[in-house]
Design an enzyme around this catalytic site. Sequence first.
Site, PDB file in Angstrom:
ATOM      1  N   ASP A  28       8.812 -12.059  -8.350  1.00  0.00           N
ATOM      2  CA  ASP A  28       8.008 -11.041  -9.013  1.00  0.00           C
ATOM      3  C   ASP A  28       6.587 -11.566  -9.254  1.00  0.00           C
ATOM      4  OD1 ASP A  28       8.345 -12.803 -11.247  1.00  0.00           O
ATOM      5  OD2 ASP A  28      10.168 -11.748 -11.799  1.00  0.00           O
ATOM      6  N   ASP A 189      -1.146  -2.626   6.990  1.00  0.00           N
ATOM      7  CA  ASP A 189       0.113  -2.552   7.714  1.00  0.00           C
ATOM      8  C   ASP A 189       0.019  -1.515   8.836  1.00  0.00           C
ATOM      9  OD1 ASP A 189       2.999  -3.332   7.764  1.00  0.00           O
ATOM     10  OD2 ASP A 189       3.299  -1.200   7.368  1.00  0.00           O
ATOM     11  N   GLU A 248      -3.037  -5.648  10.695  1.00  0.00           N
ATOM     12  CA  GLU A 248      -1.806  -5.945  11.428  1.00  0.00           C
ATOM     13  C   GLU A 248      -1.801  -4.971  12.603  1.00  0.00           C
ATOM     14  OE1 GLU A 248       3.057  -5.828  11.243  1.00  0.00           O
ATOM     15  OE2 GLU A 248       1.803  -4.187  10.539  1.00  0.00           O
TER      16      GLU A 248
END
Length: 486
Positions: A28, A189, A248
């Site tokens: 986390d 992404d 990416e």
Amino acid sequence: MTAWWRDAAIYQVYVRSFADGNGDGVGDLIGVRDRLPYLADLGVDAIWLTPFYTSPMADFGYDVADYRDVDPLFGSLADAKALIDEAHEHGLRVIVDVVPNHTSSAHPWFQQALRGERRDRYIFRDQPNDWESIFGGPAWTQVADGQWYLHLFDPAQPDLNWDSEEVRGEFLSILRFWLDLGVDGFRVDVAHGMVKPAGLPDIGRGNQARMVGREPVPFFDNDGVHEIHRAWRAVLDSYPGERIGVAEAWAPTPERLAMYVRPDELHQAFNFHYLFAPWDAAQLRAVIDSSLATAGSVGAPTTWVLSNHDVKRHVTRYGSLARARAAALLTLALPGSAYVYNGEELGLPEVLDLPAELCQDPQRLRDPDSGRDGCRVPMPWTRDGGWTDPWLPIPAGWGELSVQAQRGVPGSTLELYRQALRLRKEIEGELVWHDSPEGTLVFSRGTFVCAVNLTGTPVDLGVGGELLIASDVPGAADSAAWWKVK
């Protein structure tokens, strides 16, 4: 003065598996904050955090339900702000993931679409085409009223329609939200796949396997994405401190990849051509040369990456820790920006024997041979792991690979990375190749020389001077060394 991102060492934190701050077995943001001194001491310049947004976790956070909040599994928005601020105090910049190709099916927009409202934000059709999901199976799912929606990944990840001005405006707002919170950039992404081919034509059976295997296919590298990236660059440039965008992008050639990092687009693009190059001197040299030439043609730095959360760890891909250590010195010696995936500095291998019932990667559930769970096993901080009931089991044999076991131990992989990352900051100059025996690579940058033996036998590389660092005895089989020469 050189912009920080042109030669930065950036550490990828796979948040779920990096460090657990609240003892629930899942990494986390509190855990990342606790380990900031470790990252600063390691010698990296920035950290990239995988998604921590509100999500049903169908794809471990890459299915976002709320782009402006933190999932309770990872903490709170206050934790994110504290992490950003404390990272800056440690001299570390923070890059966060943004996921613009698709949302979660739990996103309010898609829930509206399921009710028959505002479907123009997604890609709905009366009939599907022949596309297959990268996770396997059809890329289309039918809804109650008979229409079909597109999902290049899991059905829980419906693709957005980037022809929609509302979609474009929403993501500009999302970028500003996190930039206002203090982040230093975004990893984008599926940066190549946001814009789909006009008319959504059939791809043809010959390309289906390549698409499912997530290899670059020209079909999904569309020029329309560049208009979006230019708009994003304008937002980044409107903030102080050189905020960056990292693509990416799965492009079919280095020339096509270079289009993503033209001066008015994103700053970096992941160099997957290098990542997938085999342990072979001639092929690595060819990839290095083409990468430097094509990125340089648009004035951009090249990036170098050996592992990430989507591929097998390079210790396993290359076949040995010796090769992985040598590859690290080769990579960190190259001009440009280098990425380090959490745990590679420990020499972690891919975990290949996870019990099937514990594997959770949606890609593996559809295609057992392509699962990514094995590279996402939690980081071993202590000899007993340092986790309470981690979400994936840490192999018993990893005790001696842990941070506790390696820290301060001369010759350990952790100390090799720490020393190399420190020395790397002193390397300057263009890359110049030198003649060397077959199966080896020798290059200089100013007074610095990197010599790599990629053969299985010792080789005299003929390099003299001051030895700075070595993965093994210089010239040993599958080894690399750095030298300073006059």
